[in-house]
Write an enzyme that holds these catalytic residues in place. Structure first.
Site, PDB file in Angstrom:
ATOM      1  CE  LYS A  22      -2.469   2.744   3.418  1.00 28.37           C
ATOM      2  NZ  LYS A  22      -1.376   3.382   4.164  1.00 28.37           N
ATOM      3  CG  ASN A  23       2.240   2.862   3.526  1.00 38.46           C
ATOM      4  OD1 ASN A  23       1.098   3.254   3.250  1.00 38.46           O
ATOM      5  ND2 ASN A  23       2.619   2.619   4.776  1.00 38.46           N
ATOM      6  CB  CYS A 116      -4.716   6.733   9.958  1.00 42.75           C
ATOM      7  SG  CYS A 116      -5.226   5.265   9.078  1.00 42.75           S
ATOM      8  NE  ARG A 121      -0.054  10.486   9.805  1.00 42.90           N
ATOM      9  CZ  ARG A 121      -0.487   9.514   9.001  1.00 42.90           C
ATOM     10  NH1 ARG A 121      -1.773   9.224   8.962  1.00 42.90           N
ATOM     11  NH2 ARG A 121       0.353   8.839   8.238  1.00 42.90           N
ATOM     12  CG  ASP A 304       2.559   1.604   9.434  1.00 40.87           C
ATOM     13  OD1 ASP A 304       2.181   2.558  10.126  1.00 40.87           O
ATOM     14  OD2 ASP A 304       3.049   1.730   8.297  1.00 40.87           O
ATOM     15  NE  ARG A 396      -7.051   5.254   3.955  1.00 39.73           N
ATOM     16  CZ  ARG A 396      -6.168   5.488   4.915  1.00 39.73           C
ATOM     17  NH1 ARG A 396      -6.530   5.526   6.171  1.00 39.73           N
ATOM     18  NH2 ARG A 396      -4.914   5.715   4.626  1.00 39.73           N
TER      19      ARG A 396
END
Ligand code: EPU
Length: 428
Positions: A22-23, A116, A121, A304, A396
């Protein structure tokens, strides 16, 4: 809207195949903007973040074809359309549109990213990098306006080791004039993946994966074909599931070196793990020992995986301390785990878990993506039925979760929310 129902207490075994990261995906897709001809990315995960980015590329005039796990983007017709609102707000990684559009068009308007809620952030390091390259940046009504007459290479020292800032500066710098040096860069595997795509597109990048990255700008970039790396966080999640409720789970399509910190910690707990080139075999144990973890930048223990790992620790004997040095407030899952009978308290940046405890099925809500993973694991461990809401977060980042879990012998299904449940969710 749906909820996920999990009938807990069943041992899982078999093989689970890990999807593309995903990232990486959320950076590789915006990176295609920088090319002048079609780019194909293979092995993309089936997650909503990918869908949203596809729509955003189409909004700016790109032609995108998607079949199963493969996306081909023709960026030649794209224009620097402002994206102050709408879908950009749905995911954190929309900030990569800033670097990519700045690199290609020398201007961009992008709404401040969502994603999220893990506490503050900031994106100050991204902005610092763009400014060093010569961009003027303003923040107007929740959107960032970026403009440069010309981007010029610069030496940029990151005050905070940031995955997002490292990638974003790379995206803007590959088409700048001259040499950019990013010092104190993040070293995550996803950064190497993005650098590999950009290099295949004709960029000149050295040092990705170390803390100094050198980029020599080029005038144009061209299309290519790229295969994404496997998702180390999804793989780590299934390894934790293997440790929690596994009777032999083979995690396939993984790069074990990306997960050394997790493997070391699982072994310390008494979990049997065997690794080969692209597979990890995990055999759970009934007698797990409590271990402390502290999240750190790569190659340290990933933030994570902190939340899923916390659930596993409820099954371990003794007291464990989980400290998150990256996101000190990433503990929204703890109240929900307590609802399921966990004995956990939060003190500052740490959670203290006392086990072993038999978790009990309950109705819980995922507040963010990895909190969702933590609750799914809790549901698999618990006695009785667990109902997890907040699935938009889980969708997601976890590709085909229900199918993958049921493929391992779990009893997991999705159900539509009742009217009362919808009403209740709106009010919480
Ligand atoms: N930070 C700053 N200023 C900045 C950027 C970051 O102070 O300009 C701070 C952050 O607040 C945080 C730390 O630096 O305390 C690290 O943040 P980083 O920029 O590395 O995080 P990110 O790029 O926003 C990515 C992943 C996250 C993952 C972190 C840390 C993506 C899209 N997201 O976020 O993934 O937790 O790196 O590894 O790549 C997830 O997958 O669940 C997820 C949240």
């Amino acid at each position: 809207m749906e909820k996920l129902k999990i009938a807990g207490g069943y041992p899982l075994k078999g093989t689970v195949r890990i999807s593309g990261a995903k990232n990486s995906a959320v950076a590789l897709i915006p990176a295609t903007i920088l090319a002048e001809s079609p780019v194909t990315i293979e092995g993309l995960p089936n997650i909503s973040d990918v869908e949203i980015l596809k729509d955003l590329l189409e909004e700016i005039g790109g032609k995108v074809a998607m079949t199963d796990e493969e996306m081909t983007v023709d960026p030649s017709t794209m224009i620097s359309m402002p994206l102050p609102n709408g879908k950009v707000k749905k995911l954190r990684a929309s900030y990569y549109l800033m670097g990519a559009m700045l690199g290609r068009f020398k201007k961009a308007v992008i709404g401040l990213p969502g994603g999220c809620h893990l506490g503050p952030r900031p994106i100050d390091q991204h902005i610092k990098g763009f400014e060093a390259l010569g961009a003027q940046i303003t923040n107007e009504q929740g959107a960032i306006y970026l403009r440069a007459d010309e981007l010029r290479g610069a030496r940029i020292y990151l005050d905070v080791v940031s995955v997002g800032a490292t990638i974003n500066i790379m995206l803007a710098a590959v088409r700048a004039k001259g040499r950019t040096i990013i010092e104190n860069a993040a070293k995550e595997p996803e950064i190497i993946d993005v650098a590999t795509l950009l290099t295949n597109m004709g960029a000149k990048i050295k040092g990705a994966g170390t803390d100094v990255i050198r980029i020599d700008g080029v005038d144009t970039l061209h299309g290519c074909r790229h295969t994404i790396i496997p998702d180390r966080i999804e793989a780590g999640t299934y390894m934790i599931i293997g440790a929690a409720v596994g009777k032999g789970i083979l995690v396939d399509n993984v790069i074990p070196q990306h997960l050394e910190s997790l493997i070391a910690k699982l072994r310390e707990m008494g979990v049997r793990i065997e690794t080969s080139d692209d597979q990890v075999f995990v055999d759970g144990s009934v007698n797990l020992k409590a271990v402390d973890i502290k999240t750190l930048v790569y190659p340290g223990f990933p933030t994570d995986l902190q939340q899923p790992f916390t659930t596993l620790l409820t099954k371990a004997s003794g007291s464990a301390v989980v400290t998150d040095t990256i996101y000190g407030a990433r503990f929204k899952h703890i109240d929900e785990l307590r609802r399921m009978n966990a004995n956990i308290k939060v003190e500052g940046r740490s959670a203290i878990i006392n086990g072993p405890i038999q978790l009990q099925g309950a109705k819980v809500k995922a507040s963010d993506l990895r909190a969702g993973a933590a609750l799914v694991i809790a549901g698999l461990l618990a006695e009785g039925i667990t109902e997890v809401t907040g699935l938009d977060h889980i969708d997601r980042g976890y590709s085909n979760l229900v199918e993958k879990l049921n493929g391992l012998g779990a009893t997991v299904w999705r159900e539509a929310l009742t009217k009362d449940e919808l009403e209740h969710l709106k009010n919480t």
